[in-house]
Design an enzyme around this catalytic site. Structure first.
Site, PDB file in Angstrom:
ATOM      1  N   ASN A  44     -66.028   6.366  -4.960  1.00 38.62           N
ATOM      2  CA  ASN A  44     -66.505   5.787  -6.336  1.00 38.62           C
ATOM      3  C   ASN A  44     -67.796   4.977  -6.047  1.00 38.62           C
ATOM      4  O   ASN A  44     -67.810   3.849  -5.398  1.00 38.62           O
ATOM      5  CB  ASN A  44     -65.331   4.971  -7.053  1.00 38.62           C
ATOM      6  N   ARG A  54     -67.588  -9.480 -21.158  1.00 38.01           N
ATOM      7  CA  ARG A  54     -68.330  -8.517 -22.370  1.00 38.01           C
ATOM      8  C   ARG A  54     -67.421  -8.956 -23.686  1.00 38.01           C
ATOM      9  O   ARG A  54     -66.285  -9.179 -23.815  1.00 38.01           O
ATOM     10  CB  ARG A  54     -67.861  -7.097 -22.298  1.00 38.01           C
ATOM     11  N   GLU A 103     -56.383   5.874 -10.717  1.00 37.19           N
ATOM     12  CA  GLU A 103     -57.504   6.889 -10.846  1.00 37.19           C
ATOM     13  C   GLU A 103     -57.816   7.693  -9.748  1.00 37.19           C
ATOM     14  O   GLU A 103     -58.316   8.844  -9.687  1.00 37.19           O
ATOM     15  CB  GLU A 103     -58.646   5.920 -11.332  1.00 37.19           C
ATOM     16  N   HIS A 161     -62.718   4.729 -19.276  1.00 37.21           N
ATOM     17  CA  HIS A 161     -61.389   4.693 -18.642  1.00 37.21           C
ATOM     18  C   HIS A 161     -60.518   5.817 -18.892  1.00 37.21           C
ATOM     19  O   HIS A 161     -59.213   5.916 -18.640  1.00 37.21           O
ATOM     20  CB  HIS A 161     -60.521   3.270 -19.236  1.00 37.21           C
ATOM     21  N   ARG A 188     -65.829   9.855  -8.842  1.00 36.93           N
ATOM     22  CA  ARG A 188     -65.714   9.134 -10.036  1.00 36.93           C
ATOM     23  C   ARG A 188     -66.952   9.190 -11.024  1.00 36.93           C
ATOM     24  O   ARG A 188     -68.285   8.552 -10.261  1.00 36.93           O
ATOM     25  CB  ARG A 188     -65.157   7.759 -10.041  1.00 36.93           C
TER      26      ARG A 188
END
Ligand code: ADP
Length: 402
Positions: free
Chosen positions: A8, A242, A385, A181, A92
């Site tokens: 990643n 965010r 993941e 996601h 990823r």
């Protein structure tokens, strides 16, 4: 074909996990942080061995991968004898756009397509491509695959992915909702069906991935029907830093009143909003919950975070015309007993009945937190993941070897 390295790559970091696919165990994992800055941090955690952590100057991703490969084969800290034991590398990738809608082997066309999406994912896709190149430079003969955060959501119907704005923006600039996601939402929905011993296709599921970044997905027939993140990972829920959903008119208004540039307004909404902005304290849910009994700003931040999540769950129950399973996952979803309690206490109209004791248990495994007589199953499922990326890579590689 048994050992798969999952990468990643971020703009200044590179995380890795080496899987042995005979039993899906993690042989080693770690990360290189602060790549290209003065003191890079290397963390290497081999299975059943002491962790290694030190500082070294690492100027680019190619060097970072070389360091990782050294650690994996190190006489003291290594877990394999030689880099030849690595059969494939899975990456990823945040944005696959409209064309890259499933995991695939890397070739020149795939790399070009990832590059064409730089404008849509400026913080992520360039870094991912650096990761791919860094592997090519170090392991030129090893096949690579890419697994996209957006892919699971490619099943959304136009009703869910279009924005009600002039269509020219979609045609010319790919402005539409993509969702993120996806690997996590897919993984926990599959695990939920396994846990309940029911066919995935028979369940209406709402998955809540609540970490620093947070999104909710409505799943039916085993497919993503709608999800809260949109063209970028800014839409939807309130997050650590965010904003999530706001009136879009705030953007030109704030730009005019505060004389903000495009970059500044972007940074305001992505890095200086959410829990951080409202609490004035932290973007970290642990600190918010620890302070909220004494600090009204932390309490407001928590209440807004919970309320906005609950509203999404309610709207997705409407989108699916009911819900059988609600899943909590990621840092906050897996760990915050108080957040799950606050959300579930307000979902009784759906037939949710929380078992407080089960909810308060602190174990990291797939589990039920609803009462036995709850009409809706509420589950906590630790996301993984990296394992999904390793599995997809394994499946693709088995395909070409047959
Ligand atoms: P990322 O999106 O960066 O992968 P994570 O999924 O790791 O994020 O989630 C990070 C969030 O999880 C932080 O807000 C952190 O406070 C929260 N978190 C971790 N452990 C706990 C805990 N025990 N209780 C509440 N929140 C927690």
């Amino acid at each position: 074909m048994k050992k798969i390295l999952v990468i990643n790559a971020g703009s200044s970091s590179l995380k890795y996990q080496l899987y042995d696919m005979t039993d899906e165990s993690v042989l080693a994992k770690g990360r290189v942080e602060r790549i290209g800055m003065d003191a890079s941090i290397v963390v290497h955690e081999p299975k059943n061995r002491e962790d290694l952590r030190y500082v070294e100057e690492i100027l680019d991703h190619t060097t970072a991968v070389r360091v990782v490969l050294q650690k994996l084969t190190d006489p003291e800290y290594g877990v394999i004898q030689s880099i030849d034991e690595i059969d494939a590398v899975g990456h990823r990738i945040v944005h696959g756009g409209e064309k890259l809608t499933q995991s695939m082997l890397v070739d020149d066309n795939v790399k070009q397509e990832i590059r064409s999406l730089f404008d849509l994912a400026p913080l992520h896709n360039p870094a991912h491509l650096m990761g791919i190149t860094a592997i090519e430079n170090n392991l030129p003969n090893v096949p690579q695959t890419v697994v996209f955060d957006t892919a699971f959501h490619s099943t959304m119907p136009p009703m869910c992915y279009m924005y009600p704005i002039p269509k020219v923006l979609y045609r010319k600039h790919k402005v539409r909702r993509y969702g993120f996601h996806g690997t996590s939402h897919q993984y926990v929905s599959e695990q939920a069906a396994k846990f309940l011993n029911k066919p995935l296709e028979s369940l209406k599921i709402i998955t809540c991935h609540i970490g620093n970044g947070a999104s909710v997905t409505a799943i039916k027939d085993g497919k993503s029907f709608d999800t809260s993140m949109g063209m970028t990972p800014l839409e939807g829920l309130m997050m650590g830093t965010r904003s999530g959903d706001i009136d879009p008119a705030i953007v030109p208004y704030a730009m005019a009143k505060e004389e903000l540039t495009v970059n500044e307004v972007n940074s305001m909404l992505n890095k200086h909003s959410g829990l951080m902005a409202i609490s004035g304290l932290s973007s970290d849910m642990r600190e918010i919950t620890e302070s909220m009994d004494t600090d009204p700003n932390a309490k407001l931040a928590f209440d807004m975070f919970e309320y906005r999540l609950r509203k999404y769950i309610g709207s997705y129950a409407a989108a699916l015309n009911g819900v059988d399973v609600i899943v909590f996952t990621a840092g906050i979803g897996e760990n915050s007993v108080v957040l799950r309690k606050a959300v579930c206490e307000n979902l009784t109209y759906l037939g949710v009945k929380l078992d407080e004791q089960r909810n308060a248990e602190r174990v990291s495994k797939d589990r039920r937190i609803s009462a036995d007589d709850s009409k809706v199953e509420v589950l906590v499922i630790p996301t993984n993941e990296e394992l999904m990326i390793a599995r997809d890579t394994y499946r693709l590689l088995e395909g070409i070897q047959q």
